[in-house]
Design a protein around this motif. Structure first.
Motif, PDB file in Angstrom:
ATOM      1  N   ASP A 292      92.864  84.081 -15.544  1.00  0.00           N
ATOM      2  CA  ASP A 292      91.865  84.357 -14.515  1.00  0.00           C
ATOM      3  C   ASP A 292      90.861  83.217 -14.419  1.00  0.00           C
ATOM      4  O   ASP A 292      90.439  82.834 -13.319  1.00  0.00           O
ATOM      5  N   VAL A 293      90.468  82.687 -15.570  1.00  0.00           N
ATOM      6  CA  VAL A 293      89.510  81.575 -15.596  1.00  0.00           C
ATOM      7  C   VAL A 293      90.104  80.351 -14.916  1.00  0.00           C
ATOM      8  O   VAL A 293      89.472  79.705 -14.071  1.00  0.00           O
ATOM      9  N   LEU A 294      91.353  80.015 -15.262  1.00  0.00           N
ATOM     10  CA  LEU A 294      92.013  78.838 -14.687  1.00  0.00           C
ATOM     11  C   LEU A 294      92.150  78.985 -13.175  1.00  0.00           C
ATOM     12  O   LEU A 294      91.889  78.036 -12.419  1.00  0.00           O
ATOM     13  N   THR A 295      92.533  80.175 -12.724  1.00  0.00           N
ATOM     14  CA  THR A 295      92.683  80.419 -11.287  1.00  0.00           C
ATOM     15  C   THR A 295      91.347  80.254 -10.563  1.00  0.00           C
ATOM     16  O   THR A 295      91.267  79.621  -9.507  1.00  0.00           O
ATOM     17  N   ALA A 296      90.292  80.830 -11.134  1.00  0.00           N
ATOM     18  CA  ALA A 296      88.968  80.737 -10.514  1.00  0.00           C
ATOM     19  C   ALA A 296      88.489  79.290 -10.433  1.00  0.00           C
ATOM     20  O   ALA A 296      87.911  78.868  -9.424  1.00  0.00           O
ATOM     21  N   VAL A 297      88.749  78.516 -11.477  1.00  0.00           N
ATOM     22  CA  VAL A 297      88.331  77.106 -11.488  1.00  0.00           C
ATOM     23  C   VAL A 297      89.074  76.317 -10.413  1.00  0.00           C
ATOM     24  O   VAL A 297      88.468  75.534  -9.662  1.00  0.00           O
ATOM     25  N   LEU A 298      90.374  76.527 -10.319  1.00  0.00           N
ATOM     26  CA  LEU A 298      91.175  75.803  -9.335  1.00  0.00           C
ATOM     27  C   LEU A 298      90.747  76.144  -7.911  1.00  0.00           C
ATOM     28  O   LEU A 298      90.619  75.252  -7.058  1.00  0.00           O
ATOM     29  N   VAL A 299      90.507  77.433  -7.644  1.00  0.00           N
ATOM     30  CA  VAL A 299      90.089  77.850  -6.304  1.00  0.00           C
ATOM     31  C   VAL A 299      88.743  77.259  -5.945  1.00  0.00           C
ATOM     32  O   VAL A 299      88.541  76.734  -4.841  1.00  0.00           O
ATOM     33  N   GLN A 300      87.792  77.311  -6.879  1.00  0.00           N
ATOM     34  CA  GLN A 300      86.459  76.798  -6.598  1.00  0.00           C
ATOM     35  C   GLN A 300      86.479  75.285  -6.392  1.00  0.00           C
ATOM     36  O   GLN A 300      85.823  74.759  -5.482  1.00  0.00           O
ATOM     37  N   CYS A 301      87.241  74.578  -7.198  1.00  0.00           N
ATOM     38  CA  CYS A 301      87.348  73.127  -7.037  1.00  0.00           C
ATOM     39  C   CYS A 301      87.967  72.785  -5.690  1.00  0.00           C
ATOM     40  O   CYS A 301      87.514  71.854  -5.000  1.00  0.00           O
TER      41      CYS A 301
ATOM     42  N   LEU B  71      87.896  74.588  -2.922  1.00  0.00           N
ATOM     43  CA  LEU B  71      86.948  74.880  -1.851  1.00  0.00           C
ATOM     44  C   LEU B  71      85.875  73.796  -1.734  1.00  0.00           C
ATOM     45  O   LEU B  71      85.514  73.382  -0.624  1.00  0.00           O
ATOM     46  N   VAL B  72      85.377  73.334  -2.859  1.00  0.00           N
ATOM     47  CA  VAL B  72      84.335  72.303  -2.836  1.00  0.00           C
ATOM     48  C   VAL B  72      84.874  70.995  -2.276  1.00  0.00           C
ATOM     49  O   VAL B  72      84.224  70.340  -1.444  1.00  0.00           O
ATOM     50  N   VAL B  73      86.066  70.594  -2.712  1.00  0.00           N
ATOM     51  CA  VAL B  73      86.655  69.341  -2.236  1.00  0.00           C
ATOM     52  C   VAL B  73      86.932  69.409  -0.730  1.00  0.00           C
ATOM     53  O   VAL B  73      86.620  68.468   0.020  1.00  0.00           O
ATOM     54  N   VAL B  74      87.504  70.530  -0.269  1.00  0.00           N
ATOM     55  CA  VAL B  74      87.794  70.691   1.161  1.00  0.00           C
ATOM     56  C   VAL B  74      86.502  70.674   1.977  1.00  0.00           C
ATOM     57  O   VAL B  74      86.424  70.032   3.036  1.00  0.00           O
ATOM     58  N   THR B  75      85.472  71.385   1.490  1.00  0.00           N
ATOM     59  CA  THR B  75      84.193  71.405   2.201  1.00  0.00           C
ATOM     60  C   THR B  75      83.565  70.015   2.254  1.00  0.00           C
ATOM     61  O   THR B  75      82.995  69.612   3.283  1.00  0.00           O
ATOM     62  N   ALA B  76      83.687  69.271   1.163  1.00  0.00           N
ATOM     63  CA  ALA B  76      83.143  67.909   1.138  1.00  0.00           C
ATOM     64  C   ALA B  76      83.847  67.023   2.156  1.00  0.00           C
ATOM     65  O   ALA B  76      83.200  66.254   2.889  1.00  0.00           O
ATOM     66  N   PHE B  77      85.165  67.114   2.244  1.00  0.00           N
ATOM     67  CA  PHE B  77      85.914  66.317   3.230  1.00  0.00           C
ATOM     68  C   PHE B  77      85.548  66.732   4.651  1.00  0.00           C
ATOM     69  O   PHE B  77      85.528  65.898   5.573  1.00  0.00           O
TER      70      PHE B  77
ATOM     71  N   MET C 218      76.692  71.037  -5.516  1.00  0.00           N
ATOM     72  CA  MET C 218      75.789  71.913  -6.258  1.00  0.00           C
ATOM     73  C   MET C 218      75.804  73.334  -5.696  1.00  0.00           C
ATOM     74  O   MET C 218      75.537  74.292  -6.420  1.00  0.00           O
ATOM     75  N   SER C 219      76.128  73.480  -4.414  1.00  0.00           N
ATOM     76  CA  SER C 219      76.305  74.823  -3.857  1.00  0.00           C
ATOM     77  C   SER C 219      77.495  75.506  -4.531  1.00  0.00           C
ATOM     78  O   SER C 219      77.449  76.708  -4.837  1.00  0.00           O
TER      79      SER C 219
ATOM     80  N   LEU D 233      84.284  71.864 -12.586  1.00  0.00           N
ATOM     81  CA  LEU D 233      83.949  71.618 -11.181  1.00  0.00           C
ATOM     82  C   LEU D 233      83.195  70.297 -11.023  1.00  0.00           C
ATOM     83  O   LEU D 233      83.483  69.506 -10.108  1.00  0.00           O
ATOM     84  N   LEU D 234      82.247  70.040 -11.897  1.00  0.00           N
ATOM     85  CA  LEU D 234      81.498  68.788 -11.839  1.00  0.00           C
ATOM     86  C   LEU D 234      82.395  67.587 -12.118  1.00  0.00           C
ATOM     87  O   LEU D 234      82.245  66.528 -11.504  1.00  0.00           O
ATOM     88  N   LEU D 235      83.347  67.754 -13.033  1.00  0.00           N
ATOM     89  CA  LEU D 235      84.271  66.665 -13.353  1.00  0.00           C
ATOM     90  C   LEU D 235      85.163  66.345 -12.159  1.00  0.00           C
ATOM     91  O   LEU D 235      85.329  65.169 -11.790  1.00  0.00           O
ATOM     92  N   VAL D 236      85.729  67.369 -11.533  1.00  0.00           N
ATOM     93  CA  VAL D 236      86.582  67.171 -10.360  1.00  0.00           C
ATOM     94  C   VAL D 236      85.781  66.545  -9.215  1.00  0.00           C
ATOM     95  O   VAL D 236      86.255  65.634  -8.520  1.00  0.00           O
ATOM     96  N   SER D 237      84.553  67.025  -9.032  1.00  0.00           N
ATOM     97  CA  SER D 237      83.700  66.484  -7.972  1.00  0.00           C
ATOM     98  C   SER D 237      83.391  65.015  -8.202  1.00  0.00           C
ATOM     99  O   SER D 237      83.385  64.207  -7.264  1.00  0.00           O
ATOM    100  N   ALA D 238      83.132  64.661  -9.458  1.00  0.00           N
ATOM    101  CA  ALA D 238      82.839  63.260  -9.778  1.00  0.00           C
ATOM    102  C   ALA D 238      84.048  62.363  -9.527  1.00  0.00           C
ATOM    103  O   ALA D 238      83.909  61.209  -9.108  1.00  0.00           O
ATOM    104  N   LEU D 239      85.254  62.902  -9.755  1.00  0.00           N
ATOM    105  CA  LEU D 239      86.470  62.105  -9.578  1.00  0.00           C
ATOM    106  C   LEU D 239      86.857  61.947  -8.110  1.00  0.00           C
ATOM    107  O   LEU D 239      87.293  60.874  -7.687  1.00  0.00           O
TER     108      LEU D 239
END
Length: 263
Positions: free
Chosen positions: A21-30, A32-38, A64-65, A122-128
């Motif tokens: 559940d943790v892995l799934t939640a992390v992947l989904v959130q990452c 969403l953030v990457v898609v929103t940033a693009f 940060m949102s 999430l912060l690591l993926v965002s930084a990359l």
């Protein structure tokens, strides 16, 4: 405080047990953030700024949102609804600890786990893939942490007060989903309110939603002036007191009804 600290510890251990559940939640959130940033990169289209915010600030706001969305995962509504449906609520009230204090301790323990399990990846993926979400200054970072903590309490008070409607409505599924959508849309979590029409911004200024997401995020990127910051933090504290008063009022009414009717 010892019982509540034990409950927090138990909740943290339970959260650590469900790794899939943790892995799934992390992947989904990452994702969403990457898609929103693009999306925002495409919206800016190389322009220096929009609505007084640069593209870099907007991307930091988006990241940060996502962080706050992870941390603001609150389960108190589900807990109240489950206790009522199972008929455990009357017995829970008789326990030598405050029932709603238990719910807060559970959600706080969950927040501490999310801070390490979800936010750091999430912060690591965002930084990359996007950028490093650097705050405007060290002082604003500290103020962001304080206002984000108040935002969490506001969000929790909204959730627990809304959740207590289960004592009359029994099933809160559709209403809970609607409440989440309203908060996400009107709080600046998805689209910052400075892109909204002025008449709508004026209305939302009198509601608590923007003080959950937009205020701490605007502080983090340095969008607000010193006077705007002081004023909005003051309004945020006022809303915290108002919602606490509403929560206490609902709590007394609910407990009185349970004790009279027997659950």
């Amino acid at each position: 405080m010892e019982p509540y600290l034990y409950i927090m510890k138990t909740r943290m251990m339970k959260a650590l047990a469900y790794r899939f559940d943790v892995l799934t939640a992390v992947l989904v959130q990452c994702f969403l953030v990457v898609v929103t940033a693009f999306f925002w990169i495409a919206v800016y289209g190389g322009r220096d700024s929009a609505a007084g915010v640069t593209e870099k600030q907007m991307l930091t706001y988006t990241i940060m949102s996502g962080v706050l969305s992870c941390l603001f995962t609150i389960n108190v509504e589900i807990r109240i609804s489950q206790s009522i449906q199972k008929g455990d609520i009357a017995l829970d009230i008789l326990k030598p600890v405050n029932l709603f204090g238990i719910y807060l301790a559970e959600d706080t323990g969950n927040l501490l786990i999310l801070l390490f399990q979800n936010v750091l990846p999430l912060l690591l993926v965002s930084a990359l893939f996007i950028q490093v979400p650097v705050p405007a200054s060290a002082l604003l970072l500290l103020l962001f942490i304080v206002t984000a903590a108040i935002s969490y309490l506001i969000n929790w008070l909204l959730s627990v007060t809304f959740g207590m409607l289960s004592f009359w409505l029994i099933r809160m599924g559709p209403l809970s989903s609607l409440k989440i959508c309203v908060i996400r849309m009107l709080s600046g979590s998805i689209i910052p309110l400075w892109f909204f029409p002025e008449w709508l911004r004026n209305i939302l200024a009198f509601l608590p939603f923007q003080y959950i997401y937009q205020l701490p995020l605007s502080i983090y990127i340095g969008k607000l002036t010193e006077q705007e910051t002081i004023f909005q933090v003051g309004v945020q504290l006022v809303w915290l007191l108002i919602l606490y008063g509403l929560y206490r009022l609902m709590q007394r009414k609910v407990l009185k009804n349970v004790m009279v009717q027997g659950g």
